[in-house]
Design a protein around this motif. Structure first.
Motif, mmCIF file in Angstrom:
data_model
loop_
_atom_site.group_PDB
_atom_site.id
_atom_site.type_symbol
_atom_site.label_atom_id
_atom_site.label_comp_id
_atom_site.label_asym_id
_atom_site.label_seq_id
_atom_site.Cartn_x
_atom_site.Cartn_y
_atom_site.Cartn_z
ATOM 1 N N THR A 121 1.074 -1.025 -0.029
ATOM 2 C CA THR A 121 0.303 -0.319 0.010
ATOM 3 C C THR A 121 0.759 1.128 0.058
ATOM 4 O O THR A 121 1.769 1.587 1.011
ATOM 5 C CB THR A 121 -1.043 -0.077 1.461
ATOM 6 N N PRO A 122 0.929 1.863 -0.604
ATOM 7 C CA PRO A 122 1.382 3.678 -0.599
ATOM 8 C C PRO A 122 1.267 4.212 0.368
ATOM 9 O O PRO A 122 -0.384 4.309 0.812
ATOM 10 C CB PRO A 122 0.713 4.205 -2.381
ATOM 11 N N ARG A 123 2.405 4.507 1.005
ATOM 12 C CA ARG A 123 2.303 5.267 1.976
ATOM 13 C C ARG A 123 2.642 6.966 1.742
ATOM 14 O O ARG A 123 2.474 7.902 2.330
ATOM 15 C CB ARG A 123 3.261 4.910 3.482
ATOM 16 N N ALA A 124 2.916 7.452 0.961
ATOM 17 C CA ALA A 124 2.882 8.916 0.498
ATOM 18 C C ALA A 124 2.918 8.933 -1.017
ATOM 19 O O ALA A 124 2.775 8.258 -1.257
ATOM 20 C CB ALA A 124 4.245 9.483 0.811
ATOM 21 N N VAL A 125 2.735 9.715 -1.127
ATOM 22 C CA VAL A 125 2.151 10.352 -2.772
ATOM 23 C C VAL A 125 3.424 10.074 -3.680
ATOM 24 O O VAL A 125 3.363 9.840 -4.929
ATOM 25 C CB VAL A 125 1.460 11.694 -3.330
ATOM 26 N N GLU A 126 4.232 10.453 -3.300
ATOM 27 C CA GLU A 126 5.892 9.875 -4.345
ATOM 28 C C GLU A 126 5.514 8.178 -4.500
ATOM 29 O O GLU A 126 6.023 8.065 -5.266
ATOM 30 C CB GLU A 126 6.652 10.383 -2.997
ATOM 31 N N ASP A 127 4.931 7.639 -3.637
ATOM 32 C CA ASP A 127 4.972 5.684 -4.064
ATOM 33 C C ASP A 127 4.308 5.937 -5.196
ATOM 34 O O ASP A 127 4.127 4.153 -5.748
ATOM 35 C CB ASP A 127 4.872 5.096 -2.527
ATOM 36 N N PHE A 128 3.291 6.712 -5.480
ATOM 37 C CA PHE A 128 2.445 6.578 -7.003
ATOM 38 C C PHE A 128 3.917 5.943 -8.650
ATOM 39 O O PHE A 128 3.742 5.052 -8.982
ATOM 40 C CB PHE A 128 2.090 7.416 -6.841
ATOM 41 N N ALA A 129 4.983 7.044 -8.342
ATOM 42 C CA ALA A 129 5.357 6.407 -8.876
ATOM 43 C C ALA A 129 6.545 5.210 -9.399
ATOM 44 O O ALA A 129 6.620 4.902 -9.975
ATOM 45 C CB ALA A 129 7.022 7.841 -9.394
ATOM 46 N N LEU A 130 6.225 4.086 -8.065
ATOM 47 C CA LEU A 130 6.996 2.617 -7.915
ATOM 48 C C LEU A 130 6.446 1.142 -8.178
ATOM 49 O O LEU A 130 6.362 0.675 -8.596
ATOM 50 C CB LEU A 130 7.512 2.513 -6.756
ATOM 51 N N HIS A 131 4.411 2.520 -8.380
ATOM 52 C CA HIS A 131 3.920 1.080 -8.497
ATOM 53 C C HIS A 131 3.373 1.015 -10.150
ATOM 54 O O HIS A 131 3.161 1.887 -11.265
ATOM 55 C CB HIS A 131 2.864 1.738 -7.978
ATOM 56 N N ASP A 132 1.862 -0.312 -10.462
ATOM 57 C CA ASP A 132 1.421 0.089 -11.427
ATOM 58 C C ASP A 132 0.782 0.423 -12.231
ATOM 59 O O ASP A 132 -0.442 0.993 -10.318
ATOM 60 C CB ASP A 132 1.379 -1.569 -12.079
ATOM 61 N N CYS A 133 0.286 1.819 -12.753
ATOM 62 C CA CYS A 133 -1.193 1.982 -12.602
ATOM 63 C C CYS A 133 -1.839 2.377 -13.991
ATOM 64 O O CYS A 133 -1.383 2.359 -15.020
ATOM 65 C CB CYS A 133 -0.301 3.655 -12.599
ATOM 66 N N VAL A 134 -3.637 2.091 -14.082
ATOM 67 C CA VAL A 134 -4.204 1.894 -14.610
ATOM 68 C C VAL A 134 -4.144 3.909 -15.754
ATOM 69 O O VAL A 134 -4.881 4.626 -14.413
ATOM 70 C CB VAL A 134 -4.918 1.258 -14.654
ATOM 71 N N THR A 135 -3.906 4.703 -15.765
ATOM 72 C CA THR A 135 -4.489 5.614 -16.538
ATOM 73 C C THR A 135 -5.249 5.769 -18.026
ATOM 74 O O THR A 135 -5.070 5.034 -18.358
ATOM 75 C CB THR A 135 -2.738 6.118 -17.100
ATOM 76 N N THR A 136 -5.822 7.391 -17.506
ATOM 77 C CA THR A 136 -6.710 7.549 -19.104
ATOM 78 C C THR A 136 -5.852 8.712 -20.152
ATOM 79 O O THR A 136 -4.388 8.710 -19.437
ATOM 80 C CB THR A 136 -7.687 8.373 -18.525
ATOM 81 N N HIS A 146 0.963 21.365 -3.224
ATOM 82 C CA HIS A 146 0.282 20.061 -4.353
ATOM 83 C C HIS A 146 1.508 19.323 -4.478
ATOM 84 O O HIS A 146 2.933 19.814 -4.141
ATOM 85 C CB HIS A 146 0.184 20.709 -5.544
ATOM 86 N N GLN A 147 1.423 17.890 -5.374
ATOM 87 C CA GLN A 147 2.518 17.142 -5.381
ATOM 88 C C GLN A 147 1.930 17.138 -7.246
ATOM 89 O O GLN A 147 0.894 16.769 -7.443
ATOM 90 C CB GLN A 147 2.388 16.031 -4.687
ATOM 91 N N PHE A 148 3.248 17.104 -7.360
ATOM 92 C CA PHE A 148 3.228 16.102 -8.802
ATOM 93 C C PHE A 148 3.727 15.071 -9.419
ATOM 94 O O PHE A 148 4.901 14.694 -9.156
ATOM 95 C CB PHE A 148 3.662 17.383 -10.209
ATOM 96 N N ILE A 149 3.135 14.241 -9.705
ATOM 97 C CA ILE A 149 3.840 12.883 -9.641
ATOM 98 C C ILE A 149 3.755 12.183 -11.202
ATOM 99 O O ILE A 149 3.030 11.945 -12.017
ATOM 100 C CB ILE A 149 3.442 11.648 -8.307
ATOM 101 N N GLU A 150 4.551 11.695 -11.556
ATOM 102 C CA GLU A 150 5.255 10.986 -12.256
ATOM 103 C C GLU A 150 4.737 9.896 -12.059
ATOM 104 O O GLU A 150 5.121 8.597 -11.062
ATOM 105 C CB GLU A 150 6.285 11.227 -13.635
ATOM 106 N N VAL A 151 3.493 8.809 -13.498
ATOM 107 C CA VAL A 151 3.636 7.846 -12.973
ATOM 108 C C VAL A 151 3.627 6.727 -14.267
ATOM 109 O O VAL A 151 4.391 6.976 -15.028
ATOM 110 C CB VAL A 151 1.932 7.254 -12.450
ATOM 111 N N GLN A 152 3.776 5.258 -14.106
ATOM 112 C CA GLN A 152 3.886 4.255 -15.096
ATOM 113 C C GLN A 152 2.773 4.006 -15.530
ATOM 114 O O GLN A 152 2.394 3.169 -14.914
ATOM 115 C CB GLN A 152 5.382 3.409 -14.384
ATOM 116 N N GLY A 153 2.182 4.131 -16.053
ATOM 117 C CA GLY A 153 0.900 3.869 -17.587
ATOM 118 C C GLY A 153 1.606 2.277 -17.669
ATOM 119 O O GLY A 153 1.335 1.659 -18.986
ATOM 120 N N LYS A 154 1.053 1.713 -16.718
ATOM 121 C CA LYS A 154 0.793 -0.093 -17.760
ATOM 122 C C LYS A 154 -0.213 0.038 -18.410
ATOM 123 O O LYS A 154 0.708 -1.045 -19.671
ATOM 124 C CB LYS A 154 0.637 -0.916 -15.904
ATOM 125 N N VAL A 155 -0.960 0.436 -18.258
ATOM 126 C CA VAL A 155 -1.881 0.640 -19.040
ATOM 127 C C VAL A 155 -3.388 1.998 -19.111
ATOM 128 O O VAL A 155 -3.133 2.418 -18.678
ATOM 129 C CB VAL A 155 -3.071 -0.506 -18.445
#
Length: 310
Positions: free
Chosen positions: A191-206, A223-232
């Protein structure tokens, strides 16, 4: 400025026909003789003849006919701007008088986007139909962007920023969003503990989220701006929700869409102290002033119900 300044400034030997002026406005708004003919159920030859009479009356060309349709000339634009308010007010008087006699009735054609969350907007539409049984509502779910000027709808609903700034619209509701995942995914990946953790996870994006390149989050402090890995990457928020339920990854979803999934345990919202920027639900309509009472009633009811549910 006098609404009829242009009309008074021309030399006229006959009275203007109000129906012809109304026809001129309708054709100018349609931007096409064929489209105006379909909308008004008047033959193109009749429309052309009456517009020719109007141009002869003013002794000037009012509409230019080109490959892309009709366009107002400079004189036509002046006439349109000065006459449409007068025509609108006269039509409004007629609409109000008819509705005082017959109440709310008639047909209403509505387009909603497929990713609106059909379940909860359907409940709002059902409530409207039960309140106003004399109104016949036709609802179409579309996966493409719909414009009431080009498509046969009385109003269309869109999510997110409007692509055209000159459309006539009304804000219906502000839809908040959060990040969700299935319990199975959280057991597998943590489970992500901080918004920065989102960058380490698989993400479903639009598509829209991918175009932005970041997920934006805010709390009471920053505000936080996080780059995510769009797995799908998908172009439909309902598909993103299904993939999140199936454990593919984290997904940023409308909170109202996921309410029942959270209750049933299919989804878990993570980092609830953080919120993503909301999405506006907007209704596009044909005219700001010539709005039938049934359309106004529908917009009022829908806005009230959606706001309550959100």
């Amino acid at each position: 400025m006098d609404r009829l300044a242009f009309v008074r400034g021309t030399r006229m030997h006959h009275r203007l026909d109000l129906n012809t002026l109304r026809l001129f406005c309708e054709v100018a708004e349609a931007g096409s003789m064929t489209r105006a003919s379909e909308q008004l159920r008047i033959s193109k030859s009749t429309i052309s003849r009456r517009l020719d009479q109007l141009e002869q009356h003013f002794g000037a060309l009012l509409l230019k006919r080109g490959a892309k349709g009709l366009a107002l000339t400079e004189i036509g634009s002046v006439l349109y701007e000065q006459v449409q308010c007068l025509v609108s007010e006269i039509e409004e008087i007629g609409v109000n008088a008819a509705e005082l006699q017959a109440g709310l009735s008639g047909s209403l054609r509505v387009s909603i986007p497929v990713d609106f969350g059909v379940g909860w907007i359907s409940r709002a539409i059902a409530g409207f139909v039960l309140r106003y049984p004399e109104v016949n509502v036709e609802v179409e779910v579309n996966s493409r962007e719909v414009n009431p000027r080009d498509d046969p709808y009385d109003l269309t609903i869109q999510l997110g920023p409007l692509k055209e700034s000159n459309l006539i619209y009304r804000r219906l509701a502000t839809i908040t969003r959060g990040v969700y995942a299935s319990p199975e995914y959280l057991r597998r990946r943590g489970t992500p503990r901080a918004v920065e953790d989102f960058a380490l996870h698989d993400c479903v994006t639009t598509d829209q989220q991918r175009q932005n390149g970041v997920w934006t989050f805010r709390n009471q402090i920053k505000h936080q701006f996080i780059e995510v890995q769009g797995k799908v990457v998908v172009n439909n928020i309902a598909v993103a929700r299904e993939l999140a339920i199936d454990g593919v990854g984290l997904s940023m979803l409308p909170n109202v869409m996921c309410r029942n999934d959270v209750k049933s345990g299919r989804l878990v919202r993570v980092l609830t102290a953080w919120e993503s920027p909301p999405v506006e639900a907007t209704a596009l309509i044909l005219s700001r002033t010539r709005v039938p009472a049934r359309t106004r009633a529908f917009l009022d009811y829908l806005s009230e119900r959606l706001t309550d549910e959100l």
